[in-house]
Design an enzyme around this catalytic site. Structure first.
Site, PDB file in Angstrom:
ATOM      1  N   ILE A 127      -0.809   7.908  18.514  1.00 51.44           N
ATOM      2  CA  ILE A 127      -0.799   7.826  19.986  1.00 51.44           C
ATOM      3  C   ILE A 127      -0.353   6.440  20.443  1.00 51.44           C
ATOM      4  O   ILE A 127      -0.958   5.443  20.051  1.00 51.44           O
ATOM      5  CB  ILE A 127      -2.201   8.100  20.570  1.00 51.44           C
ATOM      6  CG1 ILE A 127      -2.747   9.441  20.087  1.00 51.44           C
ATOM      7  CG2 ILE A 127      -2.174   8.032  22.090  1.00 51.44           C
ATOM      8  CD1 ILE A 127      -4.185   9.703  20.521  1.00 51.44           C
ATOM      9  N   LYS A 169     -11.908   0.005  16.662  1.00 47.20           N
ATOM     10  CA  LYS A 169     -10.846   0.347  17.615  1.00 47.20           C
ATOM     11  C   LYS A 169     -11.239  -0.061  19.036  1.00 47.20           C
ATOM     12  O   LYS A 169     -10.398  -0.514  19.823  1.00 47.20           O
ATOM     13  CB  LYS A 169     -10.560   1.851  17.537  1.00 47.20           C
ATOM     14  CG  LYS A 169      -9.943   2.254  16.180  1.00 47.20           C
ATOM     15  CD  LYS A 169     -10.034   3.749  15.946  1.00 47.20           C
ATOM     16  CE  LYS A 169      -9.400   4.155  14.619  1.00 47.20           C
ATOM     17  NZ  LYS A 169      -9.707   5.535  14.237  1.00 47.20           N
ATOM     18  N   GLY A 199       0.835  -1.207   0.000  1.00 44.75           N
ATOM     19  CA  GLY A 199       0.000   0.000   0.000  1.00 44.75           C
ATOM     20  C   GLY A 199       0.859   1.242   0.000  1.00 44.75           C
ATOM     21  O   GLY A 199       1.886   1.308   0.694  1.00 44.75           O
ATOM     22  N   CYS A 200       0.459   2.208  -0.840  1.00 46.51           N
ATOM     23  CA  CYS A 200       1.219   3.453  -0.927  1.00 46.51           C
ATOM     24  C   CYS A 200       0.241   4.622  -1.036  1.00 46.51           C
ATOM     25  O   CYS A 200       0.275   5.418  -1.962  1.00 46.51           O
ATOM     26  CB  CYS A 200       2.154   3.403  -2.131  1.00 46.51           C
ATOM     27  SG  CYS A 200       3.410   4.696  -2.093  1.00 46.51           S
ATOM     28  N   GLY A 201      -0.660   4.689  -0.073  1.00 48.21           N
ATOM     29  CA  GLY A 201      -1.632   5.781  -0.036  1.00 48.21           C
ATOM     30  C   GLY A 201      -1.187   6.819   0.977  1.00 48.21           C
ATOM     31  O   GLY A 201       0.004   7.128   1.089  1.00 48.21           O
ATOM     32  N   VAL A 202      -2.161   7.340   1.742  1.00 45.25           N
ATOM     33  CA  VAL A 202      -1.879   8.393   2.728  1.00 45.25           C
ATOM     34  C   VAL A 202      -0.770   7.948   3.688  1.00 45.25           C
ATOM     35  O   VAL A 202       0.200   8.671   3.927  1.00 45.25           O
ATOM     36  CB  VAL A 202      -3.173   8.729   3.516  1.00 45.25           C
ATOM     37  CG1 VAL A 202      -2.894   9.714   4.636  1.00 45.25           C
ATOM     38  CG2 VAL A 202      -4.251   9.253   2.570  1.00 45.25           C
ATOM     39  N   GLY A 252      -3.780  10.709   9.811  1.00 43.93           N
ATOM     40  CA  GLY A 252      -2.878  11.510   8.991  1.00 43.93           C
ATOM     41  C   GLY A 252      -1.668  10.675   8.617  1.00 43.93           C
ATOM     42  O   GLY A 252      -1.261   9.779   9.363  1.00 43.93           O
ATOM     43  N   GLY A 274       1.094   4.813   3.562  1.00 42.96           N
ATOM     44  CA  GLY A 274       2.218   4.117   2.930  1.00 42.96           C
ATOM     45  C   GLY A 274       3.258   5.077   2.373  1.00 42.96           C
ATOM     46  O   GLY A 274       4.472   4.846   2.503  1.00 42.96           O
TER      47      GLY A 274
HETATM   48  N1  LIG Z   1      -5.166   7.480   6.871  1.00 37.96           N
HETATM   49  C1  LIG Z   1      -5.037   7.486   8.199  1.00 37.96           C
HETATM   50  O1  LIG Z   1      -4.963   8.528   8.830  1.00 37.96           O
HETATM   51  C2  LIG Z   1      -4.971   6.192   8.949  1.00 37.96           C
HETATM   52  C3  LIG Z   1      -4.784   6.207  10.343  1.00 37.96           C
HETATM   53  C4  LIG Z   1      -4.678   5.000  11.033  1.00 37.96           C
HETATM   54  C5  LIG Z   1      -4.800   3.809  10.341  1.00 37.96           C
HETATM   55  N2  LIG Z   1      -5.012   3.834   8.986  1.00 37.96           N
HETATM   56  C6  LIG Z   1      -5.124   2.540   8.288  1.00 37.96           C
HETATM   57  O2  LIG Z   1      -4.044   2.429   7.381  1.00 37.96           O
HETATM   58  C7  LIG Z   1      -4.443   1.691   6.254  1.00 37.96           C
HETATM   59  C8  LIG Z   1      -4.160   2.510   4.991  1.00 37.96           C
HETATM   60  O3  LIG Z   1      -4.863   3.724   5.057  1.00 37.96           O
HETATM   61  P1  LIG Z   1      -4.599   4.891   3.992  1.00 37.96           P
HETATM   62  O4  LIG Z   1      -5.372   6.059   4.477  1.00 37.96           O
HETATM   63  O5  LIG Z   1      -3.161   5.034   3.707  1.00 37.96           O
HETATM   64  O6  LIG Z   1      -5.352   4.279   2.690  1.00 37.96           O
HETATM   65  P2  LIG Z   1      -5.250   4.761   1.180  1.00 37.96           P
HETATM   66  O7  LIG Z   1      -6.525   4.397   0.525  1.00 37.96           O
HETATM   67  O8  LIG Z   1      -4.752   6.159   1.095  1.00 37.96           O
HETATM   68  O9  LIG Z   1      -4.092   3.818   0.577  1.00 37.96           O
HETATM   69  C9  LIG Z   1      -4.265   2.452   0.312  1.00 37.96           C
HETATM   70  C10 LIG Z   1      -3.125   1.969  -0.569  1.00 37.96           C
HETATM   71  O10 LIG Z   1      -3.225   0.558  -0.707  1.00 37.96           O
HETATM   72  C11 LIG Z   1      -3.186   0.197  -2.077  1.00 37.96           C
HETATM   73  N3  LIG Z   1      -4.066  -0.943  -2.281  1.00 37.96           N
HETATM   74  C12 LIG Z   1      -5.352  -1.069  -1.879  1.00 37.96           C
HETATM   75  N4  LIG Z   1      -5.844  -2.249  -2.257  1.00 37.96           N
HETATM   76  C13 LIG Z   1      -4.844  -2.895  -2.907  1.00 37.96           C
HETATM   77  C14 LIG Z   1      -4.742  -4.149  -3.548  1.00 37.96           C
HETATM   78  N5  LIG Z   1      -5.779  -4.978  -3.616  1.00 37.96           N
HETATM   79  N6  LIG Z   1      -3.540  -4.487  -4.096  1.00 37.96           N
HETATM   80  C15 LIG Z   1      -2.502  -3.646  -4.054  1.00 37.96           C
HETATM   81  N7  LIG Z   1      -2.542  -2.443  -3.462  1.00 37.96           N
HETATM   82  C16 LIG Z   1      -3.697  -2.066  -2.906  1.00 37.96           C
HETATM   83  C17 LIG Z   1      -3.687   1.401  -2.840  1.00 37.96           C
HETATM   84  O11 LIG Z   1      -3.174   1.401  -4.164  1.00 37.96           O
HETATM   85  C18 LIG Z   1      -3.120   2.540  -1.992  1.00 37.96           C
HETATM   86  O12 LIG Z   1      -1.799   2.778  -2.393  1.00 37.96           O
HETATM   87  C19 LIG Z   1      -5.912   1.336   6.473  1.00 37.96           C
HETATM   88  O13 LIG Z   1      -5.996   0.060   7.078  1.00 37.96           O
HETATM   89  C20 LIG Z   1      -6.374   2.388   7.452  1.00 37.96           C
HETATM   90  O14 LIG Z   1      -7.456   1.976   8.243  1.00 37.96           O
HETATM   91  C21 LIG Z   1      -5.089   4.976   8.292  1.00 37.96           C
HETATM   92  N1  LIG Z   2     -11.029   7.974   9.836  1.00 40.73           N
HETATM   93  C1  LIG Z   2     -10.306   7.898  11.057  1.00 40.73           C
HETATM   94  C2  LIG Z   2      -8.820   7.838  10.850  1.00 40.73           C
HETATM   95  C3  LIG Z   2      -8.295   6.481  10.631  1.00 40.73           C
HETATM   96  O1  LIG Z   2      -8.581   5.647  11.716  1.00 40.73           O
HETATM   97  C4  LIG Z   2     -10.575   9.119  11.909  1.00 40.73           C
HETATM   98  O2  LIG Z   2     -11.304  10.015  11.507  1.00 40.73           O
HETATM   99  O3  LIG Z   2     -10.073   9.155  13.026  1.00 40.73           O
HETATM  100 NA    NA Z   3      -1.738   4.120  18.200  1.00 38.28          NA
END
Ligand SMILES: NC(=O)c1ccc[n+]([C@@H]2O[C@H](COP(=O)([O-])OP(=O)(O)OC[C@H]3O[C@@H](n4cnc5c(N)ncnc54)[C@H](O)[C@@H]3O)[C@@H](O)[C@H]2O)c1
Ligand SMILES: N[C@@H](CCO)C(=O)O
Ligand code: NA
Length: 453
Positions: A138, A207, A11-14, A308, A16
């Site tokens: 946290i 959570k 994963g390489c989103g927010v 974030g 990654g």
């Molecule tokens: N964004 C936050 O602030 C935050 C905070 C705490 C936990 N999380 C957790 O972190 C994880 C990722 O969140 P995010 O916000 O980065 O998500 P996101 O949607 O921004 O990124 C997801 C990434 O995973 C890749 N992906 C998804 N499905 C795929 C597949 N089948 N094969 C290959 N790649 C795939 C996508 O291409 C993308 O790069 C989630 O489990 C989320 O609950 C996020």
């Molecule tokens: N969507 C969540 C962030 C990821 O757990 C929030 O608003 O706190």
């Molecule tokens: Na934590």
């Protein structure tokens, strides 16, 4: 130095993107802390050729792949930040069975199927770490799992969803209705286009399940969590809360309790009135906080950013350093602790205080009828406040959605605000039904639980 450890990022989103960048930028320091270097061997995404902010044009772009399975095979540590149940679960299990330790932020998967992952990790003798899954940056998973491992946790009260905390905060400070505040949260990137998971409490419930499992050494899944979101909270509720010295928060609550002689735990997510003097009432904006009550430690509070990219990456990298150290030095982190196997008690047995707002006929004997309805169900009144004609002291309509009451002559309507002593949820539900049936009660405008008093 021992051979470098191969790290695979799924994963390489927010999150990654920030994990990858920080791995690269702080490579030397991380190597010193681990005792060997962490070599990022690949980043699995859905589409490896799509342009990505923060990645395209950097050395990280060469690491992108759409073959997650091949990437997992041969890795020493797999960091899963793709989210969702599948293919995340299959990839994590594949990683574990191949001997890799796993760091994940995936609260949804852990809350649905945590024991399967734990069991696989235990069998393979590898680590499964997930600090980022609860309250982002946290430190709360590690404190509950390790620092408090010698204590008896009694209760956990958490603001674990930043989006809903932001929404409720804007309603309180700007007088916004929920819908407007949600739109703001979306514009700021807190809430998703479909805000259901946050607004309806599903994210907080996942959570809550994870925290309850750790705090009470008991398997708790998201299906065990009684869940109510904030969609019914109105601007009027928020204003009334303020007038009585409270702040409305969406709380994740896990506590020891006894119901019908059975000692167990209760886990629930719902909006609640928190007294302004309680530390959770001061948690503003999109911040998170978890308040823990333990037998010997007393009260503890953990506060910070729950979401974030960079804050969440902080928790991921902390876990990565820990599991990598174990691979260098030997040993493992904590395994699943579910020995207590406490029963999860029914939600309607939870005992809380309530604040009930009623529109009633303003004439003699009405209060006595209302009080009798409560007494009949053994619900004890702590305080009663009355304002004539259903309007607040500042002249604004204090309700906003009681069309029936508005059509009647406002001079013969009184607004009652009842605060109860702690009562079982099922007794309160029966009381509300009885109040609704009374001729003198025009509307039960709102019922809110009071927590943290
Ligand atoms: N964004 C936050 O602030 C935050 C905070 C705490 C936990 N999380 C957790 O972190 C994880 C990722 O969140 P995010 O916000 O980065 O998500 P996101 O949607 O921004 O990124 C997801 C990434 O995973 C890749 N992906 C998804 N499905 C795929 C597949 N089948 N094969 C290959 N790649 C795939 C996508 O291409 C993308 O790069 C989630 O489990 C989320 O609950 C996020
Ligand atoms: N969507 C969540 C962030 C990821 O757990 C929030 O608003 O706190
Ligand atoms: Na934590």
């Amino acid at each position: 130095m021992p051979a470098p450890l191969k790290v695979a990022l799924l994963g390489c989103g927010v999150v990654g993107t920030q994990v990858a960048r920080r791995l690269l930028e702080h490579a030397d320091e991380l190597a010193s802390r681990v005792g060997t270097s962490l070599e990022l061997v690949g980043i699995a995404v859905r589409n490896a050729t799509a342009p990505r902010e923060g990645i395209t044009g950097t050395p990280l772009a060469d690491l992108l792949t759409d073959d997650a399975e091949a990437l997992v095979d041969g890795a020493d540590v797999v960091v899963e930040v793709m989210g969702g149940i599948e293919p995340a679960r299959t990839l994590i299990l594949r990683a574990i069975e191949g001997g890799a330790s796993v760091v994940t932020a995936n609260k949804a998967l852990l809350a649905q199927d945590g024991p399967t992952l734990y069991k696989a990790a235990d069998t393979a003798g590898v680590d499964l770490y997930f600090e980022a899954a609860v309250a982002g940056a946290i430190p709360i998973v590690r404190p509950v799992r390790e620092s408090l491992a010698g204590d008896q946790v009694q209760r956990v009260l958490g603001i674990v969803n930043g989006t809903t905390n932001y929404v409720l905060d804007r309603m309180a400070t700007e007088g916004l209705e929920l819908e407007q505040a949600v739109k703001e949260a979306q514009a700021l990137g807190y809430a998703e286009a479909d805000p259901t998971a946050d607004v309806e409490g599903y994210d907080a419930a996942a959570k809550a399940a994870i925290l309850a499992s750790l705090a009470f050494h008991t398997r708790v899944s998201i299906d065990d969590v009684a869940r109510e979101g904030i969609s019914a909270v109105t601007a009027a509720d928020v204003q009334w809360a303020q007038r009585t010295g409270h702040t409305i928060k969406l709380l994740a609550i896990a506590e020891r309790n006894t119901s019908d002689g059975v000692a167990g735990i209760q886990v629930r997510v719902h909006p609640a009135l928190v007294p302004d003097a309680h530390p959770l009432a001061g948690v503003r904006g999109a911040f998170n906080a978890v308040f823990v009550e333990a037998e010997a430690a007393g009260e503890l509070m953990f506060y910070g950013r729950g979401a974030g990219g960079a804050p969440t990456a902080s928790a991921i990298l902390g876990d990565l350093v820990s599991v990598a150290r174990h691979r260098v030095l030997g040993g493992r982190g904590p395994v699943e602790s579910s020995y207590a196997a406490l029963p999860v008690l029914p939600a309607d047995a939870a005992r809380t205080r309530f604040q009930v707002r009623l529109d009633v006929d303003d004439r003699p004997g009405v209060l006595a009828q209302v009080a009798a309805a409560l007494a009949e169900h053994d619900v004890s009144i702590e305080a009663v406040r009355q304002s004539a004609d259903g309007h607040s002291a500042d002249g604004h309509s204090a309700d906003g959605h009681s069309a029936d009451a508005d059509r009647r002559d406002p001079t013969d309507v009184a607004r009652l605000l009842l605060t109860t002593h702690a009562a079982p949820e099922r007794a309160l539900a029966a009381t509300v039904a009885a109040l609704t049936d009374l001729d003198v009660v025009r509307d039960v405008v709102s019922v809110l639980r009071v927590e943290g008093a």
